[in-house]
Write a protein that holds these residues in place. Sequence first.
Motif, PDB file in Angstrom:
ATOM      1  N   GLU A 185       0.816  -1.212   0.000  1.00  0.00           N
ATOM      2  CA  GLU A 185       0.000   0.000   0.000  1.00  0.00           C
ATOM      3  C   GLU A 185       0.851   1.263   0.000  1.00  0.00           C
ATOM      4  OE1 GLU A 185      -2.888  -0.270   3.121  1.00  0.00           O
ATOM      5  OE2 GLU A 185      -4.338  -1.174   1.765  1.00  0.00           O
ATOM      6  N   TYR A 186       2.037   1.213   0.616  1.00  0.00           N
ATOM      7  CA  TYR A 186       2.811   2.459   0.631  1.00  0.00           C
ATOM      8  C   TYR A 186       3.345   2.816  -0.743  1.00  0.00           C
ATOM      9  CZ  TYR A 186       6.998  -0.482   1.607  1.00  0.00           C
ATOM     10  OH  TYR A 186       7.987  -1.411   1.587  1.00  0.00           O
ATOM     11  N   HIS A 204      11.767   4.132  -2.457  1.00  0.00           N
ATOM     12  CA  HIS A 204      11.019   3.181  -1.617  1.00  0.00           C
ATOM     13  C   HIS A 204      11.500   1.741  -1.776  1.00  0.00           C
ATOM     14  CE1 HIS A 204       7.995   5.897  -0.042  1.00  0.00           C
ATOM     15  NE2 HIS A 204       7.843   6.411  -1.233  1.00  0.00           N
ATOM     16  N   ASN A 208      14.222  -0.624   0.898  1.00  0.00           N
ATOM     17  CA  ASN A 208      13.604  -1.755   1.572  1.00  0.00           C
ATOM     18  C   ASN A 208      14.200  -3.084   1.140  1.00  0.00           C
ATOM     19  OD1 ASN A 208      11.346  -1.071   3.475  1.00  0.00           O
ATOM     20  ND2 ASN A 208      10.881   0.277   1.767  1.00  0.00           N
ATOM     21  N   PRO A 290      15.178   0.755  10.580  1.00  0.00           N
ATOM     22  CA  PRO A 290      14.840   1.670  11.677  1.00  0.00           C
ATOM     23  C   PRO A 290      13.904   1.026  12.701  1.00  0.00           C
ATOM     24  CG  PRO A 290      13.639   2.263   9.690  1.00  0.00           C
ATOM     25  CD  PRO A 290      14.603   1.179   9.307  1.00  0.00           C
ATOM     26  N   ARG A 291      13.270  -0.094  12.307  1.00  0.00           N
ATOM     27  CA  ARG A 291      12.357  -0.726  13.258  1.00  0.00           C
ATOM     28  C   ARG A 291      13.122  -1.283  14.444  1.00  0.00           C
ATOM     29  NH1 ARG A 291       9.309  -3.796   8.616  1.00  0.00           N
ATOM     30  NH2 ARG A 291      11.371  -3.489   7.797  1.00  0.00           N
TER      31      ARG A 291
ATOM     32  N   THR B 368       0.642   1.109   4.910  1.00  0.00           N
ATOM     33  CA  THR B 368       0.543   2.273   4.048  1.00  0.00           C
ATOM     34  C   THR B 368       1.760   3.195   4.161  1.00  0.00           C
ATOM     35  OG1 THR B 368      -1.004   3.986   3.388  1.00  0.00           O
ATOM     36  CG2 THR B 368      -0.749   3.642   5.722  1.00  0.00           C
ATOM     37  N   PHE B 369       2.687   2.843   5.056  1.00  0.00           N
ATOM     38  CA  PHE B 369       3.905   3.653   5.188  1.00  0.00           C
ATOM     39  C   PHE B 369       5.138   2.829   4.865  1.00  0.00           C
ATOM     40  CE2 PHE B 369       1.132   5.498   8.550  1.00  0.00           C
ATOM     41  CZ  PHE B 369       0.859   6.668   7.871  1.00  0.00           C
ATOM     42  N   ASP B 370       6.083   3.463   4.175  1.00  0.00           N
ATOM     43  CA  ASP B 370       7.378   2.836   3.992  1.00  0.00           C
ATOM     44  C   ASP B 370       8.022   2.715   5.371  1.00  0.00           C
ATOM     45  OD1 ASP B 370      10.059   2.262   3.528  1.00  0.00           O
ATOM     46  OD2 ASP B 370      10.037   3.287   1.604  1.00  0.00           O
ATOM     47  N   PRO B 371       8.298   1.484   5.838  1.00  0.00           N
ATOM     48  CA  PRO B 371       8.785   1.315   7.202  1.00  0.00           C
ATOM     49  C   PRO B 371      10.124   2.001   7.470  1.00  0.00           C
ATOM     50  CG  PRO B 371       8.946  -0.731   5.971  1.00  0.00           C
ATOM     51  CD  PRO B 371       8.139   0.217   5.139  1.00  0.00           C
ATOM     52  N   ARG B 372      10.823   2.377   6.418  1.00  0.00           N
ATOM     53  CA  ARG B 372      12.135   2.994   6.631  1.00  0.00           C
ATOM     54  C   ARG B 372      12.083   4.509   6.625  1.00  0.00           C
ATOM     55  NH1 ARG B 372      16.409  -0.779   5.781  1.00  0.00           N
ATOM     56  NH2 ARG B 372      15.416  -2.783   5.616  1.00  0.00           N
ATOM     57  N   TRP B 373      10.901   5.058   6.480  1.00  0.00           N
ATOM     58  CA  TRP B 373      10.783   6.518   6.426  1.00  0.00           C
ATOM     59  C   TRP B 373      10.267   7.066   7.739  1.00  0.00           C
ATOM     60  CZ3 TRP B 373       9.356   9.245   1.287  1.00  0.00           C
ATOM     61  CH2 TRP B 373      10.199   8.775   0.269  1.00  0.00           C
ATOM     62  N   PHE B 416       9.403   6.896  13.731  1.00  0.00           N
ATOM     63  CA  PHE B 416       9.079   5.990  12.633  1.00  0.00           C
ATOM     64  C   PHE B 416       7.671   5.417  12.836  1.00  0.00           C
ATOM     65  CE2 PHE B 416      13.690   6.025  12.358  1.00  0.00           C
ATOM     66  CZ  PHE B 416      13.862   6.098  10.986  1.00  0.00           C
ATOM     67  N   HIS B 418       6.442   2.518  13.017  1.00  0.00           N
ATOM     68  CA  HIS B 418       6.237   1.376  13.918  1.00  0.00           C
ATOM     69  C   HIS B 418       6.154   1.790  15.382  1.00  0.00           C
ATOM     70  CE1 HIS B 418      10.662   1.727  13.990  1.00  0.00           C
ATOM     71  NE2 HIS B 418      10.516   1.389  15.245  1.00  0.00           N
ATOM     72  N   GLU B 419       6.509   3.047  15.677  1.00  0.00           N
ATOM     73  CA  GLU B 419       6.476   3.489  17.075  1.00  0.00           C
ATOM     74  C   GLU B 419       5.095   3.972  17.490  1.00  0.00           C
ATOM     75  OE1 GLU B 419       9.909   6.023  18.100  1.00  0.00           O
ATOM     76  OE2 GLU B 419      10.651   5.547  16.111  1.00  0.00           O
TER      77      GLU B 419
END
Lengths: 296, 541
Positions: A185-186, A204, A208, A290-291, B368-373, B416, B418-419
Amino acid sequence: MANVDTTSHAAQIKSDEHSAVTRRRSRMTLGFRIGLILVTAVVATALVSFVWTPYDVKGIDIASKLLAPSLLHPFGTDHFGRDVLSMIMVGARSSLAVALIAVGIGASIGAPLGLLAAARKDLVGETIMRGNDVIFAFPSLLMAVMISAVYGPGVVNAIIAIGIFNIPVFARVTRGAALSLWSREYILAARVAGKSSFLISIQHILPNLTGLLVVQAAIQFAMGVVAEAGLSYVGLGVQPPMPSWGRMLSEAQTMIGFAPWLAIFPGLAIMILVFSFGLIGDGLNDRLDPRIKRAR
Amino acid sequence: MALLDIKNLAVSIDESPILHSLSLTLEAGEILGVAGESGSGKTMTALSIAGLLPDRAKLSGEIVLDGVRLSSTTEEEYCDIRGRDIGIVFQEPMTALNPVMTIGKQVAETVRLHRKVGRGEAMRFARDTLDKVGLPGLKFPLDRFPHSLSGGQRQRVAIAIAIAMKPKLLIADEPTTALDVTTQAEILDLFKQLVVEDNIGLILVTHDLAVIAEIADRAVVMKDGELLDQGSITAVFRSTTQPYTKKLLESAVHVPVRNALREIGETPVLEVTNVVREYPGARRLFGRSEPIRAVDKVSLQIFANENVGLVGESGCGKSTLLRTILGLDRPQAGDVRVFGQQFPTENATEMRKLRRSIQVVFQDPFGTFDPRWRVDQLISENFHLLETQPAGKDARKKIDEILDRVGMKSSDADRFPHEFSGGQRQRIAIARALVTEPSIIALDEAVSALDLSIRARILDLLAELSDRLGVSYLFVTHDLSVVRSVTDRILVMKDGRIVETGRTEDVFAQPQDSYTIELLRAAPDLNRILSERADDQAASP
């Protein structure tokens, strides 16, 4: 009262989660550090070998052939009386150079091709992937034989051969993972934002995929070291008298019964290098995500 | 004696408590609904009973099923009990079935595990069980594979596996959440029938209060691993004194307050005319394949300030239509116009302007979000569509402004995705859509994945933004209760066509199309169900 209790309970869970993450993180950092130290050690060894080795690697000394490890020759000597430690030091150069450059060629050409193939599902993408299949059909050894037949044997041609062999590997891995990302979706959100497929691929998709590509690079690097060994064995890689870990290992095969050190030390060297690249790959993967927050 | 008796059940994983001294009972032939929001421990309770807790979990307290102390049974004994005495049905019917095994074999497998019977005997048994769950042999022979069945039919197979051995206890964890409303109604009927026929005790775990109100005899409400409320449906849903239960019930039927003076514009913001989208059909060896028409000559208009709902079940073509409206796919026939202009268009400047005016919020607030942004990067992704692109301090100011508008803090910009919690993420997604000050925002199941209380707050936020900024919404959803509470007009879609359209109140009050009638009847409506049940009770004292 009950309300206060649940809040503190939730906080408790949070802090527990946090400490679990911290523990995992510190373990990963440790692996990354070990990997970094080992690779630095190998690189340092290769650099030192330019200015100093315990013995001359080209010096044949039949009188002291096949000596077991001792203080004089810590890793023993081979059937020509050459010092194995010195050979491993010099061999580190070609192993590092061949594998690193070859992986670099593969990733820097293969990954963009994969990204393009994933972004363009039309004829362009199809052509890229079928072209890949053609290259994929030739083993690196065969590729090296062909290249050597045309341009003559040598380190540079070995690097090119292994590099070309790596291109479709990276292209495939990149395309496969990129295709699955394209349906996220992103990515749709970015498309709604009016971003071109080129920008989406760069901003993007590629970030990733870093984890995946780094891990793949570590695997390909290991295969590169082995491929270099194979090419040197059939005389298409590093040319004698320049030592190479792969050729040392191959030559030791026939003598493994009475001079096991000839196989053990180059084998260990290859293993350590591959292993440390694996550790670095894992560590980088986590660091780039970053997670998993870094402890600072 | 109760069929199932749980006393002081407590579960912790890695020292952190998950369930706190939970006590409940269940009689044979009774349906117990377990309600709660995500993280309330309702699934953990179900797993504790079935002995399926993760290895690291520690359990204390007592679980007694028909005289057998489950809390002190070994894994081997549990293997015997599960399937024979306890049947379990999970949410996702596709992953619960083995795709390479025929449905007959999958049901027969359970039988052969628990009873010494031959293959033929087990298959006959499987046949009977499948008949019982509404999959008759003529249409559903035993050698069919799961992929050739619909979602509801697959869930029936999963139920058949669970009840094949006539268990005393059936645990169903969100068994209808992944299904369409009409299918959901059928599956709930099946549960009711099975409970009566076989005198089974059913534990139904779900977040959907209406489902519980519809079929359960008793309900419990859980929060943070604690049992807050329990009793008969009327006691819990009508006369509870628990503030949390009250809040949950209010959230479920929440209707945002709208500005009474809001006026719907005269000119359409979005105009879709006779749009067709086709997909290539199954390939044939010879001859051309028949294309599948996902969207079939659909026309619709959305006016300024208007909130429109597009409802339909999975596979009706609403997602395909949305993609076409957003310009992600081009229509094969017909056209989409934004402010009277062709969309998408080749002219880059025009295209940017049009993109600005139509934005989207997707269902999954995380995906819906790029996890790295970081959040600031995510929000500023749309900046390039703006006339003048803010840079440096201006950009930051703009981000803060937008975050503030959706009720987030300026400091959240450096974090981010995920937070954040699900509700916060959805706020950020809305913030991102607001950057370009769009005239219309499409909401693709934007509140479906959220917990009830969070859903209510997001709906409030959307209503407030619409009133304040004059944004039109297109709610694409299967959830009729959401549509009813926030939209002015409704479009019902089926098999790629719009079968009914009209003012929301009118359609709900007097549906014209047979499909709409069916859809509305199947959709569980909490208020309606509760008043019906109250009437039943009054009628039979």
